[in-house]
Design a protein around this motif. Structure first.
Motif, PDB file in Angstrom:
ATOM      1  N   LEU A  70      -3.488  -0.997  -2.110  1.00 45.20           N
ATOM      2  CA  LEU A  70      -2.791  -0.716  -0.855  1.00 45.20           C
ATOM      3  C   LEU A  70      -1.938  -1.892  -0.404  1.00 45.20           C
ATOM      4  O   LEU A  70      -0.883  -1.714   0.202  1.00 45.20           O
ATOM      5  CB  LEU A  70      -3.797  -0.365   0.247  1.00 45.20           C
ATOM      6  CG  LEU A  70      -4.528   0.967   0.124  1.00 45.20           C
ATOM      7  CD1 LEU A  70      -5.531   1.108   1.248  1.00 45.20           C
ATOM      8  CD2 LEU A  70      -3.550   2.123   0.131  1.00 45.20           C
ATOM      9  N   THR A  71      -2.391  -3.111  -0.669  1.00 45.29           N
ATOM     10  CA  THR A  71      -1.670  -4.293  -0.195  1.00 45.29           C
ATOM     11  C   THR A  71      -0.757  -4.888  -1.253  1.00 45.29           C
ATOM     12  O   THR A  71      -0.056  -5.859  -0.982  1.00 45.29           O
ATOM     13  CB  THR A  71      -2.674  -5.368   0.266  1.00 45.29           C
ATOM     14  OG1 THR A  71      -3.550  -5.697  -0.824  1.00 45.29           O
ATOM     15  CG2 THR A  71      -3.507  -4.854   1.429  1.00 45.29           C
ATOM     16  N   ALA A  72      -0.762  -4.327  -2.455  1.00 45.91           N
ATOM     17  CA  ALA A  72       0.118  -4.844  -3.514  1.00 45.91           C
ATOM     18  C   ALA A  72       1.568  -4.516  -3.173  1.00 45.91           C
ATOM     19  O   ALA A  72       1.858  -3.599  -2.403  1.00 45.91           O
ATOM     20  CB  ALA A  72      -0.263  -4.226  -4.859  1.00 45.91           C
ATOM     21  N   SER A  73       2.488  -5.256  -3.745  1.00 43.21           N
ATOM     22  CA  SER A  73       3.907  -5.046  -3.455  1.00 43.21           C
ATOM     23  C   SER A  73       4.364  -3.704  -4.004  1.00 43.21           C
ATOM     24  O   SER A  73       3.789  -3.157  -4.949  1.00 43.21           O
ATOM     25  CB  SER A  73       4.742  -6.169  -4.076  1.00 43.21           C
ATOM     26  OG  SER A  73       4.718  -6.082  -5.490  1.00 43.21           O
ATOM     27  N   ASP A  74       5.437  -3.179  -3.409  1.00 44.51           N
ATOM     28  CA  ASP A  74       5.961  -1.887  -3.847  1.00 44.51           C
ATOM     29  C   ASP A  74       6.399  -1.921  -5.305  1.00 44.51           C
ATOM     30  O   ASP A  74       6.347  -0.907  -5.989  1.00 44.51           O
ATOM     31  CB  ASP A  74       7.158  -1.484  -2.973  1.00 44.51           C
ATOM     32  CG  ASP A  74       6.730  -1.102  -1.571  1.00 44.51           C
ATOM     33  OD1 ASP A  74       5.538  -0.827  -1.386  1.00 44.51           O
ATOM     34  OD2 ASP A  74       7.581  -1.099  -0.665  1.00 44.51           O
ATOM     35  N   GLY A  75       6.820  -3.084  -5.775  1.00 44.41           N
ATOM     36  CA  GLY A  75       7.336  -3.169  -7.137  1.00 44.41           C
ATOM     37  C   GLY A  75       6.287  -3.350  -8.204  1.00 44.41           C
ATOM     38  O   GLY A  75       6.602  -3.295  -9.388  1.00 44.41           O
ATOM     39  N   PHE A  88      -5.470   9.690 -15.022  1.00 45.28           N
ATOM     40  CA  PHE A  88      -5.319  10.146 -13.648  1.00 45.28           C
ATOM     41  C   PHE A  88      -3.868   9.996 -13.194  1.00 45.28           C
ATOM     42  O   PHE A  88      -3.060   9.318 -13.834  1.00 45.28           O
ATOM     43  CB  PHE A  88      -6.231   9.348 -12.710  1.00 45.28           C
ATOM     44  CG  PHE A  88      -6.078   7.849 -12.861  1.00 45.28           C
ATOM     45  CD1 PHE A  88      -5.142   7.147 -12.132  1.00 45.28           C
ATOM     46  CD2 PHE A  88      -6.867   7.141 -13.776  1.00 45.28           C
ATOM     47  CE1 PHE A  88      -4.983   5.774 -12.296  1.00 45.28           C
ATOM     48  CE2 PHE A  88      -6.719   5.772 -13.939  1.00 45.28           C
ATOM     49  CZ  PHE A  88      -5.774   5.080 -13.197  1.00 45.28           C
ATOM     50  N   VAL A  89      -3.557  10.661 -12.087  1.00 42.05           N
ATOM     51  CA  VAL A  89      -2.291  10.466 -11.379  1.00 42.05           C
ATOM     52  C   VAL A  89      -2.604   9.679 -10.117  1.00 42.05           C
ATOM     53  O   VAL A  89      -3.603   9.955  -9.434  1.00 42.05           O
ATOM     54  CB  VAL A  89      -1.632  11.810 -11.018  1.00 42.05           C
ATOM     55  CG1 VAL A  89      -0.326  11.584 -10.255  1.00 42.05           C
ATOM     56  CG2 VAL A  89      -1.371  12.629 -12.274  1.00 42.05           C
ATOM     57  N   ALA A  90      -1.773   8.692  -9.798  1.00 37.71           N
ATOM     58  CA  ALA A  90      -1.963   7.882  -8.594  1.00 37.71           C
ATOM     59  C   ALA A  90      -0.788   8.097  -7.652  1.00 37.71           C
ATOM     60  O   ALA A  90       0.368   8.085  -8.075  1.00 37.71           O
ATOM     61  CB  ALA A  90      -2.091   6.402  -8.953  1.00 37.71           C
ATOM     62  N   VAL A  91      -1.099   8.292  -6.369  1.00 33.21           N
ATOM     63  CA  VAL A  91      -0.081   8.538  -5.344  1.00 33.21           C
ATOM     64  C   VAL A  91      -0.282   7.528  -4.214  1.00 33.21           C
ATOM     65  O   VAL A  91      -1.358   7.474  -3.613  1.00 33.21           O
ATOM     66  CB  VAL A  91      -0.196   9.963  -4.767  1.00 33.21           C
ATOM     67  CG1 VAL A  91       0.946  10.232  -3.782  1.00 33.21           C
ATOM     68  CG2 VAL A  91      -0.219  11.003  -5.875  1.00 33.21           C
ATOM     69  N   ARG A  92       0.748   6.735  -3.951  1.00 36.68           N
ATOM     70  CA  ARG A  92       0.656   5.786  -2.831  1.00 36.68           C
ATOM     71  C   ARG A  92       1.724   6.132  -1.802  1.00 36.68           C
ATOM     72  O   ARG A  92       2.895   6.312  -2.141  1.00 36.68           O
ATOM     73  CB  ARG A  92       0.845   4.342  -3.304  1.00 36.68           C
ATOM     74  CG  ARG A  92       0.433   3.339  -2.218  1.00 36.68           C
ATOM     75  CD  ARG A  92       0.501   1.918  -2.700  1.00 36.68           C
ATOM     76  NE  ARG A  92       1.817   1.327  -2.529  1.00 36.68           N
ATOM     77  CZ  ARG A  92       2.045   0.028  -2.364  1.00 36.68           C
ATOM     78  NH1 ARG A  92       1.022  -0.816  -2.369  1.00 36.68           N
ATOM     79  NH2 ARG A  92       3.260  -0.434  -2.237  1.00 36.68           N
ATOM     80  N   ARG A  93       1.283   6.240  -0.551  1.00 36.10           N
ATOM     81  CA  ARG A  93       2.201   6.576   0.539  1.00 36.10           C
ATOM     82  C   ARG A  93       2.241   5.441   1.554  1.00 36.10           C
ATOM     83  O   ARG A  93       1.268   4.728   1.756  1.00 36.10           O
ATOM     84  CB  ARG A  93       1.769   7.880   1.218  1.00 36.10           C
ATOM     85  CG  ARG A  93       1.951   9.098   0.326  1.00 36.10           C
ATOM     86  CD  ARG A  93       1.485  10.360   0.999  1.00 36.10           C
ATOM     87  NE  ARG A  93       0.061  10.294   1.294  1.00 36.10           N
ATOM     88  CZ  ARG A  93      -0.540  11.069   2.179  1.00 36.10           C
ATOM     89  NH1 ARG A  93       0.148  11.943   2.864  1.00 36.10           N
ATOM     90  NH2 ARG A  93      -1.844  10.970   2.385  1.00 36.10           N
ATOM     91  N   ASP A  94       3.421   5.299   2.166  1.00 31.94           N
ATOM     92  CA  ASP A  94       3.593   4.313   3.225  1.00 31.94           C
ATOM     93  C   ASP A  94       4.470   4.927   4.309  1.00 31.94           C
ATOM     94  O   ASP A  94       4.792   6.118   4.262  1.00 31.94           O
ATOM     95  CB  ASP A  94       4.186   3.015   2.671  1.00 31.94           C
ATOM     96  CG  ASP A  94       5.451   3.251   1.855  1.00 31.94           C
ATOM     97  OD1 ASP A  94       6.302   4.034   2.313  1.00 31.94           O
ATOM     98  OD2 ASP A  94       5.576   2.672   0.756  1.00 31.94           O
ATOM     99  N   GLN A  95       4.882   4.131   5.275  1.00 30.06           N
ATOM    100  CA  GLN A  95       5.670   4.664   6.380  1.00 30.06           C
ATOM    101  C   GLN A  95       7.000   5.241   5.905  1.00 30.06           C
ATOM    102  O   GLN A  95       7.503   6.212   6.475  1.00 30.06           O
ATOM    103  CB  GLN A  95       5.927   3.569   7.408  1.00 30.06           C
ATOM    104  CG  GLN A  95       4.708   3.253   8.267  1.00 30.06           C
ATOM    105  CD  GLN A  95       5.010   2.155   9.260  1.00 30.06           C
ATOM    106  OE1 GLN A  95       5.571   1.123   8.891  1.00 30.06           O
ATOM    107  NE2 GLN A  95       4.633   2.364  10.517  1.00 30.06           N
ATOM    108  N   ALA A  96       7.567   4.658   4.846  1.00 33.60           N
ATOM    109  CA  ALA A  96       8.899   5.073   4.419  1.00 33.60           C
ATOM    110  C   ALA A  96       8.885   6.275   3.488  1.00 33.60           C
ATOM    111  O   ALA A  96       9.792   7.114   3.518  1.00 33.60           O
ATOM    112  CB  ALA A  96       9.607   3.900   3.726  1.00 33.60           C
TER     113      ALA A  96
END
Length: 606
Positions: A70-75, A88-96
């Motif tokens: 969760l705290t890792a950089s977007d890149g 597995f499939v991983a999905v990360r969501r943020d405000q944008a």
């Protein structure tokens, strides 16, 4: 069908549909996210304020590891997930917005499509095609069937206007648009203990699956790949190994499987025997009864075999079945790999391997060496252009594909009409824009084989779902591929040892298996099945969807069928044609089964 489906909506947008059978909505108003068909323990999620992470599938990460992402950089967040055992499939969501990653091999490929101003995505392409109202891209399917050494997809899929995230890539959707980030290079590994690293990766992958299973079962073909998984699994829990015996082929697989089961504590054994009824192409005649696959799956030909194996698994109260499929692609490398290994200090050993390859191909060492040297000098992009030019120029005659060519025609090109030849040529030409330059031929072939195996066995797993069995393929885990892909070429191709990378499991896997030098053949069941279903195959060709689209001449395909039935031609081309034609019909049958309306639909999402 088990699936993960999501969307990104414009501000205030309403999608108006949801996946049929969705039992959970893990998203929010802007980024809805649904799971379909997953068990509760297969979906895990963590959140921290506006950020959240969800993984769907078999994932060996602990909660602390999930939260760290969760705290890792977007890149770079997805790079951490590569070290987690499982698939597995991983999905990360943020405000944008939202980011989605599949896996390295394509077993869990991510797709996306535009639906008005909204973007919908999933781990299968067919549901998205149904949402946006498009159908199969028969030309790309035909290209995959008639030429070799060509990637007909790139960022496309086998459905029109549905886009693919190439294996290893990450999909990012936010107000700035849709972007696909390519797979980062595999990190270098310090040390040379590749066999021990692989042993640890396979052990962790199998332990993860067995720990979640009620009563584990596994393929036990008698070969090295499935036998290794069976031996490891039996060390964690009593495991049933299931061997399929082909009455119509002669090989020693059953004897090896029986001997292995006697030597491995905790490994029970059951043999199921094929019949004429269960031979190839059983169960394809009624489209409504054919399991859905996301592409033309060659595994559909062996539904009768799967029926027998999974019936035995279900009788054992199994909900999880291990398969050694993918092992050949990941653990070995053929032909062009020797070109990559031709470096100072290694040439004497490489020459020994070339002699071994020549014996396998029943050709002279000098001839094989010349072909490998030509392969090393060939420019893949130039070869693609020549292939496209040859297809446009006229019919291309070929008896069998050249295994040491960078790309080329398959025998099925003889069926192409003028329109078909030009359509395939256009895709071959276009593939140069997404085919990377400067990749050594052995490395390119190796990754092509892994990607082909991943996408192929994604559909094999869907067939298992039809029997309420979760099929797991540990050799296609990122952690296993990550070890094998950076191992020296000569650990993946040896005339003395078959799959020497597995020797780190000696002691767990009996020597009788590690030292096996033969492989089973199952051509008999293909011959018997094709003969038994000849009238149906002829009708399938006569009513061909590819022919209706003006792409192939059914009379030429029928002539190939005649030669195949007489033993004068390989089954491979007819096998591909049957898979493609069956898939196109099954897709039509399932078109209206994917989505259910939810009420008001925003015009911006239409």
């Amino acid at each position: 069908m088990k699936s993960l489906v999501g969307a990104w909506l414009p501000e205030g947008g309403v999608l108006g549909i949801r996946p049929a059978g969705a039992v959970a909505d893990h998203g929010d108003a802007r980024t809805p996210l649904w799971t379909v068909g997953y068990r509760e323990d297969e979906v895990r999620a963590v959140a921290d304020g506006p950020r959240s992470l969800l993984v769907a599938g078999a994932c060996g990460a602990g909660r602390a590891q999930l939260r760290a992402v969760l705290t890792a950089s977007d890149g770079s967040w997805w790079e951490s997930t590569r070290s987690w055992p499982g698939s597995f499939v991983a999905v990360r969501r943020d405000q944008a917005g939202v980011s989605v990653r599949g896996d390295l091999c394509g077993l869990r490929t991510v797709y996306w499509a535009r639906l008005g101003e909204a973007v919908v995505w999933a781990d299968a392409a067919a549901p998205l095609a149904a949402a946006i109202g498009t159908g199969p891209d028969l030309v790309r399917a035909l290209c995959a069937m008639t030429v070799t050494g060509v990637d007909p997809l790139g960022g496309h899929s086998l459905f029109e206007k549905v886009h693919r995230v190439p294996p290893g890539g990450v999909l990012r959707i936010d107000p700035d648009g849709v972007r696909v980030r390519p797979a980062p290079p595999l990190p270098p590994v310090v040390g040379h203990d590749h066999q021990q690293r692989l042993a640890a990766a396979i052990t962790a992958a199998v332990r993860l699956r067995v720990a979640a299973a009620k009563s584990p079962t596994t393929d036990l073909s008698g070969g090295l790949d499935s036998g290794t998984l069976a031996s490891v699994a039996a060390g964690f829990a009593p495991t049933l190994g299931i061997t399929w015996r082909d009455r119509f082929s002669i090989n020693s697989d059953v004897h090896y499987a029986r001997d292995l089961a006697r030597q491995v504590p905790g490994l029970d054994h059951e043999i199921v025997t094929g019949t004429e009824e269960s031979a190839n192409y059983h169960g394809l005649q009624d489209v409504a009864e054919v399991p859905f696959t996301d592409g033309p799956s060659l595994a559909l030909a062996t539904l009768g075999t799967f029926d027998l194996i999974y019936a035995a698994a279900r009788a054992h109260d199994s909900d999880m079945h291990l398969s050694g499929e993918g092992g050949d692609a990941v653990l070995t490398g053929w032909g062009a790999l020797l070109v990559d290994a031709w470096t100072p200090g290694r040439r004497r050993e490489v020459l020994t391997l070339i002699a071994h390859w020549a014996r396998l191909g029943d050709t002279s060492v000098a001839h094989t060496a010349r072909r490998l040297l030509a392969l090393a000098r060939a420019d893949h992009h130039r070869e693609l252009a020549r292939l496209a030019e040859a297809l446009r120029r006229g019919p291309v005659a070929v008896d069998r594909p050249n295994l040491l060519a960078r790309c080329g025609p398959r025998p099925g090109t003889a069926w192409l009409t003028r329109h078909g030849r030009h359509a395939v040529a256009d895709i071959v030409d276009a593939s140069r824009t997404w085919t990377p330059r400067g990749v050594p031929p052995g490395r390119r072939d190796y990754w092509d084989a892994i990607h082909h195996s991943g996408t192929t066995h994604a559909d094999t797993a869907r067939i298992a779902e039809h029997h309420d069995i979760a099929l797991h393929l540990p050799y296609l885990d990122d952690t296993v591929i990550g070890v094998c892909a950076i191992a020296p070429e000569l650990l993946r191709f040896s005339p003395r040892d078959y799959k020497p990378l597995l020797h780190g499991l000696r002691g767990t896997v009996p020597d009788l298996l590690l030292e096996r030098r033969t492989a089973g053949a199952f051509d008999g069941t293909a011959r018997v099945g094709l003969t038994a279903r000849e009238p149906w195959v002829r009708d399938l060709i006569a009513s061909s969807r590819l022919a209706d689209a003006g792409l192939i001449d059914p009379a030429r395909a029928t002539a190939t069928l005649d030669r195949t039935l007489c033993g004068m031609h390989s089954h491979a081309e007819i096998h591909h044609l049957i898979a493609t034609e069956t898939w196109a019909r099954v897709v039509d049958h399932h078109r209206d089964h994917w989505w259910t309306p939810t009420g008001r639909k925003d015009p911006a999402c239409a």
